[in-house]
Design a protein around this motif. Structure first.
Motif, PDB file in Angstrom:
ATOM      1  N   LEU A 116      32.686  -2.827 130.679  1.00 32.86           N
ATOM      2  CA  LEU A 116      31.498  -1.971 130.747  1.00 32.86           C
ATOM      3  C   LEU A 116      31.424  -1.174 132.068  1.00 32.86           C
ATOM      4  CD1 LEU A 116      28.919  -1.442 129.100  1.00 32.86           C
ATOM      5  CD2 LEU A 116      27.828  -3.323 130.337  1.00 32.86           C
ATOM      6  N   THR A 117      31.779  -1.821 133.168  1.00 33.82           N
ATOM      7  CA  THR A 117      31.608  -1.174 134.480  1.00 33.82           C
ATOM      8  C   THR A 117      32.788  -0.285 134.870  1.00 33.82           C
ATOM      9  OG1 THR A 117      32.436  -3.225 135.443  1.00 33.82           O
ATOM     10  CG2 THR A 117      30.059  -2.857 135.587  1.00 33.82           C
ATOM     11  N   LEU A 118      33.962  -0.546 134.306  1.00 35.76           N
ATOM     12  CA  LEU A 118      35.157   0.166 134.767  1.00 35.76           C
ATOM     13  C   LEU A 118      35.059   1.699 134.675  1.00 35.76           C
ATOM     14  CD1 LEU A 118      37.858  -0.359 136.126  1.00 35.76           C
ATOM     15  CD2 LEU A 118      38.910  -0.448 133.855  1.00 35.76           C
ATOM     16  N   PRO A 119      34.562   2.255 133.532  1.00 31.96           N
ATOM     17  CA  PRO A 119      34.459   3.732 133.494  1.00 31.96           C
ATOM     18  C   PRO A 119      33.567   4.269 134.619  1.00 31.96           C
ATOM     19  CG  PRO A 119      34.129   2.789 131.303  1.00 31.96           C
ATOM     20  CD  PRO A 119      34.156   1.642 132.265  1.00 31.96           C
ATOM     21  N   LEU A 172      33.591   6.450 140.945  1.00 28.52           N
ATOM     22  CA  LEU A 172      33.383   6.331 142.394  1.00 28.52           C
ATOM     23  C   LEU A 172      34.179   7.417 143.110  1.00 28.52           C
ATOM     24  CD1 LEU A 172      33.871   2.519 143.105  1.00 28.52           C
ATOM     25  CD2 LEU A 172      32.037   3.903 144.048  1.00 28.52           C
ATOM     26  N   PHE A 173      35.302   7.813 142.474  1.00 30.43           N
ATOM     27  CA  PHE A 173      36.255   8.721 143.120  1.00 30.43           C
ATOM     28  C   PHE A 173      36.118  10.159 142.612  1.00 30.43           C
ATOM     29  CE2 PHE A 173      37.895   4.427 142.360  1.00 30.43           C
ATOM     30  CZ  PHE A 173      37.900   3.960 143.658  1.00 30.43           C
ATOM     31  N   GLU A 174      34.964  10.444 142.005  1.00 28.45           N
ATOM     32  CA  GLU A 174      34.686  11.816 141.551  1.00 28.45           C
ATOM     33  C   GLU A 174      34.678  12.752 142.751  1.00 28.45           C
ATOM     34  OE1 GLU A 174      30.873  12.141 139.626  1.00 28.45           O
ATOM     35  OE2 GLU A 174      30.991  14.326 139.482  1.00 28.45           O
ATOM     36  N   LYS A 175      35.364  13.877 142.607  1.00 24.71           N
ATOM     37  CA  LYS A 175      35.470  14.814 143.741  1.00 24.71           C
ATOM     38  C   LYS A 175      34.392  15.882 143.678  1.00 24.71           C
ATOM     39  CE  LYS A 175      40.232  14.323 143.219  1.00 24.71           C
ATOM     40  NZ  LYS A 175      41.401  14.989 142.699  1.00 24.71           N
ATOM     41  N   PRO A 196      41.648  -3.188 131.825  1.00 26.99           N
ATOM     42  CA  PRO A 196      42.015  -2.225 130.768  1.00 26.99           C
ATOM     43  C   PRO A 196      42.902  -1.114 131.351  1.00 26.99           C
ATOM     44  CG  PRO A 196      39.641  -2.672 130.764  1.00 26.99           C
ATOM     45  CD  PRO A 196      40.197  -3.279 132.010  1.00 26.99           C
ATOM     46  N   ASP A 197      43.626  -0.439 130.483  1.00 22.54           N
ATOM     47  CA  ASP A 197      44.508   0.650 130.909  1.00 22.54           C
ATOM     48  C   ASP A 197      43.647   1.822 131.385  1.00 22.54           C
ATOM     49  OD1 ASP A 197      46.301   2.652 131.232  1.00 22.54           O
ATOM     50  OD2 ASP A 197      47.040   2.664 129.145  1.00 22.54           O
ATOM     51  N   VAL A 198      43.656   2.059 132.692  1.00 24.29           N
ATOM     52  CA  VAL A 198      42.733   3.055 133.237  1.00 24.29           C
ATOM     53  C   VAL A 198      43.097   4.487 132.832  1.00 24.29           C
ATOM     54  CG1 VAL A 198      42.027   1.643 135.204  1.00 24.29           C
ATOM     55  CG2 VAL A 198      43.962   3.204 135.451  1.00 24.29           C
ATOM     56  N   THR A 199      44.332   4.686 132.384  1.00 26.23           N
ATOM     57  CA  THR A 199      44.717   6.056 132.015  1.00 26.23           C
ATOM     58  C   THR A 199      44.051   6.492 130.709  1.00 26.23           C
ATOM     59  OG1 THR A 199      46.670   5.238 130.861  1.00 26.23           O
ATOM     60  CG2 THR A 199      46.977   5.909 133.159  1.00 26.23           C
ATOM     61  N   PRO A 235      36.287   8.624 133.038  1.00 27.56           N
ATOM     62  CA  PRO A 235      35.314   8.134 134.006  1.00 27.56           C
ATOM     63  C   PRO A 235      33.910   8.678 133.745  1.00 27.56           C
ATOM     64  CG  PRO A 235      37.251   9.070 135.102  1.00 27.56           C
ATOM     65  CD  PRO A 235      37.334   9.446 133.669  1.00 27.56           C
ATOM     66  N   GLY A 236      32.903   7.858 134.017  1.00 24.35           N
ATOM     67  CA  GLY A 236      31.507   8.266 133.844  1.00 24.35           C
ATOM     68  C   GLY A 236      31.032   9.097 135.025  1.00 24.35           C
TER      69      GLY A 236
END
Lengths: 250, 159
Positions: free
Chosen positions: A161-164, A169-172, A211-214, A218-219
């Motif tokens: 649930l939290t991973l997306p 966090l790294f949104e530019k 999970p496979d982050v690729t 991202p939210g």
């Protein structure tokens, strides 16, 4: 265009303030006394960190820290959506804390080398405190992530649930090229890479699966003032007393 | 009046939550300077950036300066030289032990897990102890347990 230093500081400070507030909601509700104290202590640390960062913004010409913290609306906040989500159950809060603080420790370690010296000074102070947050998160993720089926299931659900949100966090922002070019910060891509390595290392010592982050989108949006429905009610509650009389001297 | 005289006055100011250790022995008072015109400057630095006692400590320093007739002063907080637990003096460490608070173990600047988890029991002196939680009743304290005298105890955290 916004000053790249201010752009970065708002993101850093707003994350600290909002997650600090969420952590404080565990006060009196922790599953055991030590965890009640831990989340309350981390809340206190994060509010201290937010104050240091808002003070730097004030030195750059922005309003007083209290004004900046208590008088903006959700659309003016630059925190990521991860920090504004309600505390949920303990597994959710623990997983958010694990994913967030691993990134924060790396972020502030990198910032100790910032060309913007006042921020480098704050970073040298904060990284020592953040070590305790990461130690705390790792201890519980390792312990519960290798314990009962129920604990593992709850943590895995929290991770999924939290991973997306954590990846956002790294949104530019538009200031990213200038932030890197001016040597203010190493940049979000470099940070994301180190973070993935570190969280993977800890998770590999548990029964949890990253999970496979690729394959995850991202939210994102938080860095640009797009927030979930949960931020405004949090701000209303946080600023309720301040707004009764903004000129009061506490 | 010299800078050393001012430091000796400031020795009266204790940590409000650990009233046996002075701010000088804690390493929180960074520098004292008397300008040619007599203006006294004191620089302090926080132990932990979210420590709510820092404002009290600053006011206590200002009060002591006023009590000694130094009206012309500036007390400021600075992170220029960030505080490290290595800055606690030997006298401060001894006072912590007597207060039954385990002093922070000295380190070489890199705080690894071994240092975070290490603590000497302030009751019996044993090293057969365990870190129970890195967070205690104040930001600067961690909770440990001693397997020899079977008591919980607190440690002033290494930073």
């Amino acid at each position: 265009m916004i000053d790249p230093k201010k752009d970065l500081l708002y993101r850093l400070a707003d994350d600290q303030l909002i997650l600090g507030h969420r952590n404080s909601e565990w006060n009196g509700l922790g599953p055991i006394l030590e965890e009640d104290i831990a989340f309350s202590s981390m809340a206190q640390d994060k509010l201290g960190h937010a104050l240091q960062l808002y003070s730097l913004l004030h030195e750059l010409g922005e309003a007083e820290p209290d004004t900046v913290a208590f008088t903006r609306n959700a659309g003016q906040f630059h925190c990521c959506q991860l920090v504004e989500l309600p505390i949920g159950d303990y597994a959710f809060s623990l997983m958010r804390h694990f994913l967030f603080d691993h990134a924060e420790l790396l972020r502030f370690e990198a910032l100790t080398a910032s060309s913007y010296e006042p921020l480098a000074q704050v970073a040298r102070k904060l990284k020592g405190e953040l070590k305790y947050h990461v130690l705390h998160a790792n201890t519980w993720i390792r312990q519960l992530g290798t314990s009962t089926d129920e604990a593992i299931e709850k943590l895995q659900a929290a991770l999924d649930l939290t991973l997306p949100y954590a990846l956002a966090l790294f949104e530019k922002t538009e200031a990213e090229p200038a932030i890197i070019a001016e040597g203010i910060f190493i940049g979000e891509d470099a940070l994301r890479q180190q973070w993935l390595e570190n969280i993977s290392r800890v998770l590999s010592q548990t029964a949890l699966e990253l999970p496979d982050v690729t394959t995850i989108s991202p939210g994102e949006g938080g860095r640009h003032g797009v927030h979930t429905e949960f931020l405004q009610p949090l701000l209303d509650e946080m600023a309720e007393v301040f707004r009764l009389d903004p000129t009061a001297d506490w | 009046m010299t800078e050393a005289t001012i430091l000796s006055w400031l020795d009266e100011v204790k940590d409000p939550e650990i009233p046996v250790v002075s701010l000088v022995d804690l390493g929180v008072i960074r520098r004292v300077q008397i300008a040619p015109d007599g203006h006294v400057s004191v620089w302090m630095t926080p132990t932990f950036s979210g420590c709510p006692a820092m404002d009290y400590m600053r006011r206590d320093v200002e009060r002591v300066l006023c009590e000694h007739g130094v009206a012309n002063h500036t007390v400021s907080m600075s992170l220029e030289e960030a505080w490290s637990s290595n800055d606690v003096t030997e006298r401060g460490r001894q006072a912590l032990r007597e207060f039954r608070l385990s002093p922070p173990p000295p380190h070489q600047g890199i705080i690894d897990l071994d240092i975070l988890e290490y603590a000497e029991c302030p009751h019996c002196g044993s090293h057969n102890t365990e870190l129970r939680s890195p967070f205690g009743p104040t930001l600067c304290r961690a909770l440990h347990y001693c397997f020899d005298c079977r008591q919980g105890f607190e440690q002033f955290k290494p930073v």
